[in-house]
Scaffold this active site. Structure first.
Site: not given
Ligand code: FMN
Length: 384
Positions: A25, A107, A128, A130, A156, A165, A252, A276
């Site tokens: 994930y 989150s 954060q 949604y 976000t 995915r 974001k 993201h």
């Molecule tokens: C497993 C996973 C879950 C995520 N869940 C959220 C989320 O709930 N809300 C959100 O705004 N971004 C979410 N993101 C995006 C992250 O906030 C962020 O933008 C991203 O992980 C940055 O890239 P990096 O993992 O390469 O540092 C998620 C990313 C990952 C990897």
């Protein structure tokens, strides 16, 4: 116990210790994963200019993000299901962030709740949001953030619809995992994780269950998201959130200059240039590639941050040099957590800080405030 010297070491350990569906994930992007890969690959293309015979004593990487002191221009990104990487994962990550001296963002899709984080930390954290169809539930959630004394809200904007995915569909991702034969066999190889989970009651979406209608148990994450997230989200809704909240607001998921200008008009305090983590629009440019044009267009009117692909302190320094006044780290935190819990997140932050500090010195600087594009080799970095 292996000697951990970099974020990749933490990733390898997390892959061993975290159940397959939750490791996958995190370590995946949408469709071809092209944007996911580009996020980190594009950092590698940027070359640094080494300087010598410059006094490198007494260095500092400290700065402010939306007016708050940070030990380095980094905060923990919101990551859904963090509490499935390790039991009570959000509490552990928030504690590590507090010990280190940077903000933690919880989150909407977390396992531990807003109230759990407030009860287990003393530093103010960020939440954060949604946008969901149920506006009353949204208003209540914002109210809970005020009660918990959150010091900023991160809205976000890039998940009105969810990017596919493949691995999540193939693995049948749910929280907690369904007791299928394949899952049970996999869980038997993760005793440390199972022991942790047996010791906590937090196994589902702590912010939602009992707070948002239709969230009573854990269906497929993707189908729930598709039903609940608001595909009509507009700039009027951003204004509504700003008005409900009344505090520092961070938007974001901005990847385009036109959207960045609209974000400035909305009166937000900061924007995060973010795709993201390559999980939404596959085929979008990497975040670091998108950054310079957005900084050129609005950098004098709003704090511009970025995230996506940061796996080292060098990446943080490169983003800073290209005008990002802050960064968020997602997977670097997740890998630390999956590998070694709270200590692993702290380790990830220490690794990134050390790399940032030493690289800054090699580039001839002692104060991050004086670092700009001139530390980068012309022709190797993206421009506006
Ligand atoms: C497993 C996973 C879950 C995520 N869940 C959220 C989320 O709930 N809300 C959100 O705004 N971004 C979410 N993101 C995006 C992250 O906030 C962020 O933008 C991203 O992980 C940055 O890239 P990096 O993992 O390469 O540092 C998620 C990313 C990952 C990897």
């Amino acid at each position: 116990m292996p000697v951990i010297t970099n974020i990749e070491d933490l990733r390898v350990l997390a892959e061993k210790r975290v159940p397959r569906m939750f490791y996958d994930y995190a370590d995946s992007g949408s469709w071809t994963e092209g944007t996911y890969r580009a996020n980190s690959d594009d950092f590698q293309k940027i070359k640094l200019r080494q300087r010598v015979a410059v006094n490198m004593e007494n260095r500092t990487t400290a700065t402010k993000m939306v007016g708050q002191d940070v030990k380095m221009p980094v905060c923990i990104a919101p990551v859904g299901l963090t509490g499935m990487q390790s039991a009570d994962g959000e509490i552990k990550a928030a504690k590590a962030a507090e010990r280190f001296g940077i903000p933690f963002t919880l989150s909407t899709m977390s396992i531990c709740s807003i109230e759990d984080i407030a009860a287990n930390t003393t530093a103010p954290f960020w939440f954060q949001l949604y946008m969901m169809r149920d506006r009353e539930a949204m208003a209540r959630m914002i109210q809970r953030c005020k009660v918990a004394k959150c010091s900023a809200l991160v809205l976000t904007l890039d998940l009105q619809v969810i990017g596919q995915r493949h691995k999540d569909l193939k693995n049948g991702l749910t929280a907690p995992p369904r007791p299928t034969i394949a899952n049970i066999i996999n869980l038997m190889t993760k005793p440390r994780w199972c022991l942790g989970m047996a010791g906590t009651k937090r196994h589902s979406f702590g912010n939602l269950v009992g707070h948002v209608k239709a969230v009573t148990n854990m269906k497929s994450l993707a189908s729930w998201t598709n039903e609940q997230f608001d595909p009509t989200l507009s700039w009027e809704d951003v204004a509504w959130v700003k008005q409900q909240w009344g505090g520092k607001l961070i938007l974001k998921g901005i990847m385009d200059v036109e959207d960045a200008k609209l974000a400035v008009q909305s009166g937000a305090d900061a924007i995060v240039v973010s795709n993201h983590g390559g999980r939404q629009l596959d085929g979008a440019p990497s975040s670091i590639e998108a950054l310079p044009a957005i900084v050129a267009a609005v950098g004098d009117r709003i704090e511009v941050w970025m995230d996506g692909g940061i796996r080292s302190g060098q990446d943080v320094l490169k983003a800073w040099a290209l005008g990002a006044r802050g960064t968020m780290i997602g997977r670097a935190m997740v890998y630390g957590l999956g590998a070694m819990g709270e200590e692993g997140v702290l380790k990830a932050l220490q690794i990134i800080h050390k790399e940032l500090d030493i690289t800054m010195a090699f580039c001839g600087h002692t104060n991050i405030q004086n670092v700009d594009k001139s530390i980068l080799l012309p022709g190797t970095y993206p421009t506006a």
